[in-house]
Design a protein around this motif. Structure first.
Motif, short mmCIF file in Angstrom:
data_model
loop_
_atom_site.label_atom_id
_atom_site.label_comp_id
_atom_site.label_asym_id
_atom_site.label_seq_id
_atom_site.Cartn_x
_atom_site.Cartn_y
_atom_site.Cartn_z
N ARG A 8 112.80 -70.84 153.06
CA ARG A 8 112.22 -71.85 153.95
C ARG A 8 112.98 -73.18 153.81
O ARG A 8 113.30 -73.83 154.80
CB ARG A 8 110.75 -72.03 153.62
CG ARG A 8 110.04 -73.02 154.50
CD ARG A 8 108.57 -73.12 154.08
NE ARG A 8 107.90 -74.13 154.83
CZ ARG A 8 107.36 -73.94 156.02
NH1 ARG A 8 107.42 -72.75 156.57
NH2 ARG A 8 106.76 -74.92 156.66
N GLY A 9 113.28 -73.56 152.58
CA GLY A 9 114.05 -74.78 152.35
C GLY A 9 115.45 -74.68 152.94
O GLY A 9 115.98 -75.65 153.48
N GLN A 10 116.03 -73.49 152.85
CA GLN A 10 117.36 -73.28 153.42
C GLN A 10 117.32 -73.39 154.94
O GLN A 10 118.23 -73.97 155.55
CB GLN A 10 117.88 -71.91 153.00
CG GLN A 10 119.30 -71.64 153.37
CD GLN A 10 119.77 -70.28 152.88
OE1 GLN A 10 118.95 -69.41 152.57
NE2 GLN A 10 121.06 -70.09 152.83
N SER A 11 116.26 -72.88 155.57
CA SER A 11 116.15 -72.98 157.03
C SER A 11 115.93 -74.43 157.46
O SER A 11 116.49 -74.88 158.46
CB SER A 11 115.04 -72.09 157.56
OG SER A 11 113.78 -72.52 157.09
N ILE A 12 115.15 -75.18 156.70
CA ILE A 12 114.94 -76.59 157.03
C ILE A 12 116.25 -77.37 156.85
O ILE A 12 116.58 -78.25 157.65
CB ILE A 12 113.80 -77.18 156.18
CG1 ILE A 12 112.48 -76.59 156.67
CG2 ILE A 12 113.77 -78.70 156.26
CD1 ILE A 12 111.29 -76.96 155.85
#
Length: 109
Positions: A8-12
């Motif tokens: 999720r952090g990578q997508s953000i």
């Protein structure tokens, strides 16, 4: 659970790099609203991000800024969906290599 938070952090991070967000100013503070991530399916072959764009975000930004998404997530991405609900599919390189090798073997036989 921690793996999904990392993804999720990578997508953000990818959305921030591609500048796919809406800017909201509250007084002297500036906030960034990113697309809503509904689901992350992580398998050894692929990772699928299901998300929806917020209002006033142009869906054509995804095609224009595809290069920025590829820089963060990797070069093997597909974007499918309609105006709001979208699916970003990232296929791992190791799976692509093995499928290409098996295709070459199939062609040789």
């Amino acid at each position: 659970m921690l793996e999904k938070l990392k993804l999720r952090g990578q997508s953000i991070k990818a959305f921030r790099t591609a500048e796919i967000y809406r800017v909201v100013k509250r007084g002297d503070r500036t906030s960034y609203l990113f697309p809503k991530i509904h689901q992350i399916d992580h398998h050894h072959i692929y990772t699928r991000y299901t998300f929806s764009l917020l209002n006033r975000i142009n869906p054509e930004l995804l095609t224009k800024k595809r290069w920025a998404l590829r820089q963060v997530l990797g070069s093997n991405i597909e974007i499918n969906g309609s105006l709001k609900a979208l699916v970003l599919l990232f296929i791992t390189k190791s799976y692509l290599r093995s499928s290409i090798i098996s295709m070459k073997l199939f062609i040789l036989i």
